[in-house]
Design an enzyme around this catalytic site. Sequence first.
Site, PDB file in Angstrom:
ATOM      1  N   PHE A 158       1.157  -0.581  -0.475  1.00  0.00           N
ATOM      2  CA  PHE A 158       0.208  -0.243  -0.338  1.00  0.00           C
ATOM      3  C   PHE A 158       0.932   1.161  -0.337  1.00  0.00           C
ATOM      4  CE2 PHE A 158      -2.294   2.412   3.229  1.00  0.00           C
ATOM      5  CZ  PHE A 158      -2.534   3.452   2.643  1.00  0.00           C
ATOM      6  N   ALA A 170       7.851  -5.451   5.812  1.00  0.00           N
ATOM      7  CA  ALA A 170       7.341  -6.227   6.930  1.00  0.00           C
ATOM      8  C   ALA A 170       6.427  -7.108   7.638  1.00  0.00           C
ATOM      9  CB  ALA A 170       6.890  -4.710   7.944  1.00  0.00           C
ATOM     10  N   TYR A 215       5.040  -7.840  16.702  1.00  0.00           N
ATOM     11  CA  TYR A 215       4.654  -6.590  16.099  1.00  0.00           C
ATOM     12  C   TYR A 215       5.733  -5.520  16.736  1.00  0.00           C
ATOM     13  CZ  TYR A 215       3.583  -3.360  12.628  1.00  0.00           C
ATOM     14  OH  TYR A 215       3.683  -2.030  11.363  1.00  0.00           O
ATOM     15  N   LYS A 238       9.054  -3.771  15.990  1.00  0.00           N
ATOM     16  CA  LYS A 238       8.883  -2.445  15.340  1.00  0.00           C
ATOM     17  C   LYS A 238      10.040  -1.304  16.468  1.00  0.00           C
ATOM     18  CE  LYS A 238       7.021  -2.629  11.737  1.00  0.00           C
ATOM     19  NZ  LYS A 238       7.833  -1.656  10.261  1.00  0.00           N
ATOM     20  N   VAL A 294     -10.992  -0.574  10.070  1.00  0.00           N
ATOM     21  CA  VAL A 294     -12.584   0.381  10.372  1.00  0.00           C
ATOM     22  C   VAL A 294     -12.549   1.213   8.888  1.00  0.00           C
ATOM     23  CG1 VAL A 294     -11.076   2.008  11.065  1.00  0.00           C
ATOM     24  CG2 VAL A 294     -13.304   1.722  11.756  1.00  0.00           C
ATOM     25  N   ILE A 302     -20.613  -0.782  14.591  1.00  0.00           N
ATOM     26  CA  ILE A 302     -19.382   0.241  15.274  1.00  0.00           C
ATOM     27  C   ILE A 302     -19.695  -0.652  16.721  1.00  0.00           C
ATOM     28  CG2 ILE A 302     -18.741   2.505  17.072  1.00  0.00           C
ATOM     29  CD1 ILE A 302     -19.823   3.842  14.644  1.00  0.00           C
ATOM     30  N   PHE A 303     -18.906  -1.380  17.560  1.00  0.00           N
ATOM     31  CA  PHE A 303     -18.405  -2.365  18.378  1.00  0.00           C
ATOM     32  C   PHE A 303     -18.100  -1.042  19.493  1.00  0.00           C
ATOM     33  CE2 PHE A 303     -17.001  -5.087  14.685  1.00  0.00           C
ATOM     34  CZ  PHE A 303     -18.091  -6.102  15.501  1.00  0.00           C
ATOM     35  N   ARG A 345      -8.959   7.746  16.659  1.00  0.00           N
ATOM     36  CA  ARG A 345      -7.818   7.672  15.675  1.00  0.00           C
ATOM     37  C   ARG A 345      -7.123   8.792  15.378  1.00  0.00           C
ATOM     38  NH1 ARG A 345      -8.485   3.551  19.197  1.00  0.00           N
ATOM     39  NH2 ARG A 345      -8.051   1.353  19.086  1.00  0.00           N
ATOM     40  N   GLY A 394      -9.412  -5.568  24.661  1.00  0.00           N
ATOM     41  CA  GLY A 394      -9.045  -5.341  24.402  1.00  0.00           C
ATOM     42  C   GLY A 394      -8.682  -4.385  23.401  1.00  0.00           C
TER      43      GLY A 394
END
Length: 317
Positions: free
Chosen positions: A13, A83, A151, A155, A190, A206-207, A214, A279
């Site tokens: 991307f 990655a 991950y 990083k 999302v 939507i949860f 964000r 989480g």
Amino acid sequence: MTKTCLVTGCAGFIGSHLTEALLADGHVVVGVDNFSSGYVHNMEGFKNHPGFRFYERSITEKELLAELKEKHQELDVVFQLAAVVSVPYSVEHPELTMQVNFEANRDMLDAARRMDFSHYVFAGSAAEYGNEERLPVKEEYAEDAVQLSPYGVAKYKSSTYIEKSGYGCALRFFNIFGPRQDPTSQYSGVISRFVDFGLAGRKMVIFGDGEQSRDFLYVSDVVTSYLIAAGLDKMGRGPLTGIYNVGTGKGRSVRELAAIVAGLTSAPGDIDFKPERAGDIKHSRADVTKINAAGFTAQVAFDEGLAKTVEWAGKSR
Ligand SMILES: NC(=O)c1ccc[n+]([C@@H]2O[C@H](COP(=O)([O-])OP(=O)(O)OC[C@H]3O[C@@H](n4cnc5c(N)ncnc54)[C@H](O)[C@@H]3O)[C@@H](O)[C@H]2O)c1
């Protein structure tokens, strides 16, 4: 001055957008990708460009950079984007993640330094901060963070290796979006999901209460930050050394995102609220003081970026 640049992850991307921009500015690009999460179709716009050479290789191959330098003696800049990008996959494959996201990067940085490359830029991540509750998130908060996945750990090890070496730059990106983003990506879930639902005329799901937020940055702003970091910015900003957050510095709620996407598509305006997922991080937002001082501020407004993303998704369906 034109340069010869290595872009690892050029079929991905962000790598595909960076490659396109470098070629448009007259630079030569040596692209590397193993197609583990990238696609040939992402390279459609430049794969036959005279300034582009592609190698289907893995960055874990020890002598890769030396070999490429022998073939392309002008090679002078590295953009290290390749990655393992999926957080759940990294949990299932911690060793591979460490090899790709840390060891390969460390070895390539050392090789680039030995061979006197002028610039080395690495793609870091907000995952290096774990579940940070102090907002906005400053670069130094990573020092006492508990990363939640291999991950994030790999990083973080890469970014700090770069910082300690005093050579190269790690850009810590928050949530990036735009055309060519893989809808299965863990980062974009999302936005891609809402765009998909919107284009299908379906109700958004939507949860939680939708107030989670964000820091979403449009991909062309990401490209600008890479060019600055490598000293290739046409306005003369950069180059950068060390660790920099890259984001807008603004939080956007999931509810706001759903409303904008619904307005751009045929989705119904009402939302299907489901119970919050365990989480999930509630809020994430970059402190961008350091990169702002280096001359970078995000240029693409959130709704403008979303409109471009919806337009692309509509065409590529
Ligand atoms: N998308 C985001 O929101 C975001 C946020 C923070 C950081 N990042 C980082 O930016 C970089 C680019 O991410 P993206 O969103 O474009 O993901 P992407 O999956 O589209 O691109 C990654 C590319 O790297 C290639 N690759 C993976 N392992 C490789 C290997 N061993 N050798 C050669 N090529 C390999 C993949 O095939 C893919 O084309 C990654 O390092 C990612 O961790 C992305």
